[in-house]
Design a protein around this motif. Structure first.
Motif, PDB file in Angstrom:
ATOM      1  N   VAL A   1       0.850  -1.192   0.000  1.00  0.00           N
ATOM      2  CA  VAL A   1       0.000   0.000   0.000  1.00  0.00           C
ATOM      3  C   VAL A   1       0.884   1.238   0.000  1.00  0.00           C
ATOM      4  O   VAL A   1       1.825   1.345   0.789  1.00  0.00           O
ATOM      5  N   ILE A   2       0.572   2.169  -0.892  1.00  0.00           N
ATOM      6  CA  ILE A   2       1.192   3.497  -0.882  1.00  0.00           C
ATOM      7  C   ILE A   2       0.091   4.473  -0.526  1.00  0.00           C
ATOM      8  O   ILE A   2      -0.940   4.526  -1.204  1.00  0.00           O
ATOM      9  N   SER A   3       0.273   5.245   0.560  1.00  0.00           N
ATOM     10  CA  SER A   3      -0.863   6.004   1.073  1.00  0.00           C
ATOM     11  C   SER A   3      -0.419   7.232   1.846  1.00  0.00           C
ATOM     12  O   SER A   3       0.736   7.351   2.274  1.00  0.00           O
ATOM     13  N   ARG A   4      -1.359   8.149   2.011  1.00  0.00           N
ATOM     14  CA  ARG A   4      -1.245   9.178   3.027  1.00  0.00           C
ATOM     15  C   ARG A   4      -1.232   8.494   4.392  1.00  0.00           C
ATOM     16  O   ARG A   4      -1.275   7.265   4.472  1.00  0.00           O
ATOM     17  N   ALA A   5      -1.238   9.268   5.466  1.00  0.00           N
ATOM     18  CA  ALA A   5      -1.088   8.673   6.793  1.00  0.00           C
ATOM     19  C   ALA A   5      -2.202   9.073   7.749  1.00  0.00           C
ATOM     20  O   ALA A   5      -1.959   9.322   8.930  1.00  0.00           O
ATOM     21  N   GLY A   6      -3.437   9.142   7.217  1.00  0.00           N
ATOM     22  CA  GLY A   6      -4.572   9.345   8.100  1.00  0.00           C
ATOM     23  C   GLY A   6      -4.718   8.145   9.023  1.00  0.00           C
ATOM     24  O   GLY A   6      -4.541   6.996   8.596  1.00  0.00           O
ATOM     25  N   SER A   7      -5.027   8.385  10.272  1.00  0.00           N
ATOM     26  CA  SER A   7      -5.030   7.317  11.275  1.00  0.00           C
ATOM     27  C   SER A   7      -5.967   6.173  10.915  1.00  0.00           C
ATOM     28  O   SER A   7      -5.605   4.993  11.031  1.00  0.00           O
ATOM     29  N   ASN A   8      -7.195   6.489  10.501  1.00  0.00           N
ATOM     30  CA  ASN A   8      -8.169   5.431  10.204  1.00  0.00           C
ATOM     31  C   ASN A   8      -7.624   4.464   9.158  1.00  0.00           C
ATOM     32  O   ASN A   8      -7.687   3.248   9.321  1.00  0.00           O
ATOM     33  N   SER A   9      -7.083   5.026   8.093  1.00  0.00           N
ATOM     34  CA  SER A   9      -6.616   4.192   6.983  1.00  0.00           C
ATOM     35  C   SER A   9      -5.420   3.331   7.378  1.00  0.00           C
ATOM     36  O   SER A   9      -5.386   2.128   7.090  1.00  0.00           O
ATOM     37  N   ILE A  10      -4.431   3.922   8.034  1.00  0.00           N
ATOM     38  CA  ILE A  10      -3.210   3.157   8.301  1.00  0.00           C
ATOM     39  C   ILE A  10      -3.452   2.040   9.311  1.00  0.00           C
ATOM     40  O   ILE A  10      -2.799   0.991   9.244  1.00  0.00           O
ATOM     41  N   PHE A  11      -4.399   2.227  10.222  1.00  0.00           N
ATOM     42  CA  PHE A  11      -4.731   1.140  11.135  1.00  0.00           C
ATOM     43  C   PHE A  11      -5.481   0.025  10.413  1.00  0.00           C
ATOM     44  O   PHE A  11      -5.366  -1.152  10.781  1.00  0.00           O
ATOM     45  N   GLU A  12      -6.234   0.387   9.388  1.00  0.00           N
ATOM     46  CA  GLU A  12      -6.887  -0.648   8.578  1.00  0.00           C
ATOM     47  C   GLU A  12      -5.844  -1.471   7.833  1.00  0.00           C
ATOM     48  O   GLU A  12      -5.926  -2.698   7.789  1.00  0.00           O
TER      49      GLU A  12
END
Length: 358
Positions: A260-271
């Protein structure tokens, strides 16, 4: 007071709505009536309207709260005051037994109004450090739940507790065959999913475009580019598919993805953590935000859950080099991810939340 009515609030970004989205079906299932208070034109109105059209949505005035000087700092407090009066009128009419806030500027007048109406307010803070809206609203709250234990030092100890991440169960139900139908890809080939947030990211989109040949020679690439950001030049490219945004498709796309390449919003990264996906995080810079994503990303990097490339250092070369490291250290990262604390489900959180209702 209607014991089976609950008001939800939160908005400004998709991250300030996602937990509300997750618990609404749980609340309805056990017989609660839901009302939502949000802004007139925020993303929360679109999300709630599209996904839960039968839930009454009450728009109110809200002003942005800033840590820096702006001429709007003189006018926006009046918007907050007006929004508080509007929220107070709504709460007195609806008479909920609880208000739950996910944060964002629109939640401040709602929290103040709930306190004035003697209705308990519960807040959820998912970032490492509380946002300004939640810091203000916490003064009026009965309780504040946090994802990170480290967040507790920024909040009143007597009414804050850390409960870890809350993950939607449907994320765990991804199906490889459905993913193959959605993408035309093969589940047994290494796949990267690229996510720039609900609005996409111009910088991430550009670095994908520039590196597209190198990427697609090694990987299948699923690119969530943000609304209005589809690039005609990449349409039909082999081993590449782009979506403006996805909803129900996401669990299936994540199922087929190895990285996964992503921003680092908390909800998403914990998913992603729950799914044990090696992550390359490119947090929203401190020049474009309050810096919460940078802190979230550094925390995950320190724990060994992810690699981080700060936006200021994002170049064609640095991107490919860091992606190469992600592939190289894939197994070590997954091993660390298995050491992470287990998450809660929306129904578990809902049960906990309801202990605070009046």
């Amino acid at each position: 007071m209607n014991n089976n009515t609950i008001v939800l609030t939160g908005g400004g970004t998709a991250g300030h709505v996602s937990l509300n989205e997750a618990i609404i079906p749980e609340l309805i299932k056990i017989g609660y009536k839901i009302h939502y208070i949000g802004s007139h034109d925020g993303i929360e109105r679109t999300i709630i309207g599209e996904n839960f059209p039968t839930i009454p949505y009450h728009p109110i005035s809200n002003g942005k709260l800033r840590r820096y000087f702006s001429m709007k700092n003189f006018s926006d407090p009046f918007k907050v005051l007006y929004g508080t009066l509007q929220a107070l009128a709504i709460l007195r009419k609806v008479k909920p037994s609880l208000v739950f806030s996910k944060g964002g500027f629109v939640s401040v007048p709602v929290a103040i109004a709930a306190k004035l109406a003697n209705i308990p307010v519960v807040i959820h803070e998912s970032d490492l450090t509380p946002g300004l809206a939640n810091k203000i609203a916490s003064s009026f709250a009965e309780h504040i739940f946090t994802v990170f234990e480290e967040t507790l030092k920024y909040l009143p100890k007597e009414k804050a507790s850390s409960i870890g991440a809350i993950i939607r169960p449907d994320l765990l139900l991804g199906n490889e065959q459905i993913a193959e139908q959605l993408t035309g890809f093969q589940a047994n080939k290494e796949t990267i999913i690229v996510m720039g947030g609900s609005q996409g990211s111009a910088n991430i989109n550009e670095v994908i475009k520039v590196n597209i040949d190198a990427l697609t020679s090694k990987f299948q690439v699923i690119h969530l580019c943000g609304k209005g950001n589809l690039d005609p030049a990449l349409t039909g490219k082999s081993n590449y598919i782009a979506f403006e945004y996805v909803t129900d498709e996401l669990p299936h796309l994540l199922k087929i993805s190895n990285y996964v390449i992503s921003r680092a919003g908390s909800n998403s990264i914990f998913e992603f953590l729950e799914l044990k996906k090696p992550m390359l995080l490119i947090p929203l810079s401190i020049h474009a935000s309050r810096g919460d994503q940078v802190l979230n990303a550094k925390f995950f990097e320190e724990k060994g859950y992810a690699l981080v490339l700060e936006e200021e250092n994002l170049t064609t070369t640095s991107f490919m080099e860091t992606l190469g490291d992600l592939v190289k250290y894939k197994e070590a990262i997954i091993d660390k991810q298995f050491n992470a604390a287990s998450s809660k489900t929306p129904d578990q959180f809902t049960e906990l939340l309801l202990t605070y209702k009046k």
